[in-house]
Design an enzyme around this catalytic site. Structure first.
Site, short mmCIF file in Angstrom:
data_model
loop_
_atom_site.label_atom_id
_atom_site.label_comp_id
_atom_site.label_asym_id
_atom_site.label_seq_id
_atom_site.Cartn_x
_atom_site.Cartn_y
_atom_site.Cartn_z
N GLU A 90 -34.35 52.56 45.30
CA GLU A 90 -33.08 52.87 44.94
C GLU A 90 -32.35 54.05 45.76
O GLU A 90 -33.15 55.22 46.04
CB GLU A 90 -32.18 53.01 43.99
CG GLU A 90 -30.83 53.50 43.92
CD GLU A 90 -30.22 52.00 45.07
OE1 GLU A 90 -29.36 52.36 46.35
OE2 GLU A 90 -30.64 50.93 44.96
N GLN A 91 -32.17 53.66 47.15
CA GLN A 91 -31.87 54.40 48.80
C GLN A 91 -30.90 55.30 48.18
O GLN A 91 -30.71 56.34 48.96
CB GLN A 91 -31.37 52.73 49.70
CG GLN A 91 -31.27 53.70 50.90
CD GLN A 91 -30.82 52.37 52.00
OE1 GLN A 91 -30.46 51.15 51.82
NE2 GLN A 91 -29.76 53.52 53.05
N SER A 92 -29.86 55.15 47.69
CA SER A 92 -28.48 56.02 47.79
C SER A 92 -28.23 56.32 45.99
O SER A 92 -28.69 55.87 44.86
CB SER A 92 -27.36 54.94 48.08
OG SER A 92 -26.68 56.24 48.16
N MET B 244 -25.95 54.74 44.19
CA MET B 244 -25.95 53.15 43.94
C MET B 244 -26.57 53.26 42.74
O MET B 244 -27.03 52.21 42.21
CB MET B 244 -26.37 52.48 45.44
CG MET B 244 -25.23 52.34 45.75
SD MET B 244 -24.45 51.64 45.72
CE MET B 244 -24.30 50.02 45.93
N GLY C 10 -26.28 49.73 40.55
CA GLY C 10 -25.70 48.84 41.24
C GLY C 10 -24.51 48.50 41.71
O GLY C 10 -23.94 49.20 41.71
N THR C 11 -23.99 48.02 42.66
CA THR C 11 -22.62 47.05 43.62
C THR C 11 -22.12 47.02 41.83
O THR C 11 -20.55 48.10 42.29
CB THR C 11 -23.00 45.78 44.18
OG1 THR C 11 -23.80 46.54 45.10
CG2 THR C 11 -21.58 45.62 44.73
N CYS C 12 -21.86 46.76 41.18
CA CYS C 12 -20.73 46.10 40.13
C CYS C 12 -20.36 47.37 39.73
O CYS C 12 -18.70 47.47 39.96
CB CYS C 12 -21.37 45.72 39.33
SG CYS C 12 -20.19 44.82 38.07
N HIS D 92 -4.37 32.67 15.54
CA HIS D 92 -3.08 32.51 15.93
C HIS D 92 -1.89 33.74 15.87
O HIS D 92 -2.83 34.14 14.88
CB HIS D 92 -2.48 31.16 15.73
CG HIS D 92 -0.40 31.00 15.96
ND1 HIS D 92 -0.70 30.71 17.02
CD2 HIS D 92 0.38 31.84 15.21
CE1 HIS D 92 0.63 30.74 17.00
NE2 HIS D 92 1.49 31.13 15.64
#
Length: 444
Positions: A39-41, A44, A47-49, A430
């Site tokens: 993972e680059q960062s 993160m 992930g993005t989400c 209901h």
């Protein structure tokens, strides 16, 4: 790459900590396979989400509707994201190796990873690309130099609520932020370059949604061409110059779509891209190089985290089962978290007719639903589209409170080929929003 450096070898190399990547990493590792996830960062993990997408934006939306003050909402959002980020890192790190660094391909089997302290070379039997997408920033004069211009990530880090927020782009991301910031108290103006409001949606539904947003104080302008951005004379605001106006904004959100994140030196591989720049894959999500897979946004899958999760299921089926679970003919619902939320599955009336179906339709105003009155959220419209030859459900559009929960039931009914009469006569609890489906399909 210095070929004299030590080469690390593994069975599976996953690039990107998105929903598909992290779930695949955990699954393979618990099967006893060797897995490295890059993972680059550190921001993160998960992930993005979780970090910059659905979770933080929906948390802000919830807090806005709850009446929270903006600064407190940002703090609560950050607290949640920090906890989820760490939990996701721990989840994968406990079973597989996580390396934080920038990955680039050397060849079809080798990936170079540049970390803060070293450069590694990793050779893998199978490689999975799950690098997501990045904000598309259009080439408009002043967009990189004017102050107070943000993408969807930056807008969620503001220290103060903007008095006037201008949103460039009338797509789903732009509308969700418009709804949230209007709820917090911002004046919001949405500038859409096209001539149609939410063009993919049913026109009856779109017209009602536009009226609801206008009632909430959101201005939507169509056919807008942005000429340039500049700073105001006091440097505190941004001037948005259009063909026919100049808008003074405390913040500008650029919401003009997202582009696949393919910054991986793919030219060093046999992996190919589609015309739109996504990684080209088959129904098993294999690239042109069979041992390299791509999943999620970067592979052109619909840009929802649950579709990335489904991509994981596709790859899992190909790796660990018979490969019968593929991306072919999959249907899925989606929700746009405006207020009330818009949730859609299947075909609109217009698209169904274009595809040659004989259709029957029905609409139901949200104001007629008892639970909507209880919630004091009576704005909206529900619509159903049915094949008049087979009585099967072709599509449903729900613009009403809690539609994001209701739509999953409808999607399941469509997948199972259920006839509309079965939904009209289904026994719901209901008072609920879901029981409105009795009345909606009962009107056909």
């Amino acid at each position: 790459m210095n070929m004299s450096e030590q080469i690390k070898k593994t069975q599976h190399l996953i690039i990107g900590f998105g929903k598909a990547g992290k779930t695949l990493a955990k699954t393979l590792a618990t099967q006893g396979e060797e897995v490295i996830l890059v993972e680059q960062s550190t921001k993160m993990y998960g992930g993005t989400c979780i970090n910059i997408g659905c979770i933080p934006s929906k948390k802000l939306k919830f807090l806005a509707e709850k009446g929270s003050e903006f600064h407190q909402a940002i703090a609560k959002k950050n607290e949640l994201i920090d906890a989820l980020n760490q939990a996701n890192f721990n989840m994968v790190d406990s079973v597989a190796e996580v390396i934080t660094g920038k990955a680039t391909f050397v060849d079809n089997n080798t990936v170079q990873v540049a970390t803060d302290s070293e450069t590694l070379a990793i050779q893998a039997e199978k490689i999975y690309i799950n690098t997501g997408a990045v904000s598309r920033i259009p080439d408009i004069d002043g967009i990189k130099t004017a102050k107070n211009i943000y993408d969807s990530t930056g807008i969620m880090q503001l220290a103060e609520l903007p008095k006037h927020l201008v949103i460039v782009g009338g797509g789903y991301i732009g509308l969700e932020f418009a709804s949230s910031f209007a709820e917090f108290g911002s004046q919001v103006t949405v500038l859409e370059t096209g001539d149609t409001f939410v063009p993919k949606e049913d026109r009856e539904i779109a017209d009602i949604l536009l009226k609801i947003m206008q009632k909430q104080g959101i201005t939507v302008k169509l056919n807008q061409k942005i000429q340039k951005f500049s700073d105001s004379s006091d440097n505190n605001q941004t001037i948005v110059h259009t063909d026919d106006d100049e808008l003074l904004a405390d913040a500008v959100l650029i919401a003009t779509g997202r582009l696949p994140n393919t910054d991986l030196n793919l030219d060093n591989t046999g992996v190919t891209l589609t015309e739109r720049g996504f990684i080209a894959v088959n129904e098993h999500l294999q690239t042109a190089v069979p041992h390299i897979y791509a999943m999620g946004d970067v592979a052109g899958s619909p840009q929802f985290t649950y579709m990335s999760l489904d991509d994981f299921r596709v790859v899992k089926s190909h790796l660990l089962a018979d490969g019968s679970y593929t991306t072919k003919n999959r249907t899925f619902p989606y929700s746009v978290f405006v207020n009330p939320p818009l949730s859609v599955v299947g075909l609109t009336e217009e698209n169904a007719k274009k595809q040659g179906f004989n259709v029957k339709t029905a609409t139901l105003p949200a104001s007629s639903i008892p639970k909507a009155k209880i919630l004091e959220q009576t704005d909206g419209l529900l619509k159903a589209v049915v094949d008049s030859d087979t009585d099967k459900i072709l599509g449903v559009q729900l613009l009403c409170a809690e539609s994001h929960e209701m739509i999953n039931f409808v999607d399941f009914a469509i997948r199972q080929g259920v006839k509309y009469q079965n939904v009209a006569n289904y026994i719901f609890t209901h008072p609920t929003m879901s029981e409105s489906l009795n009345d909606l399909f009962g009107k056909i």
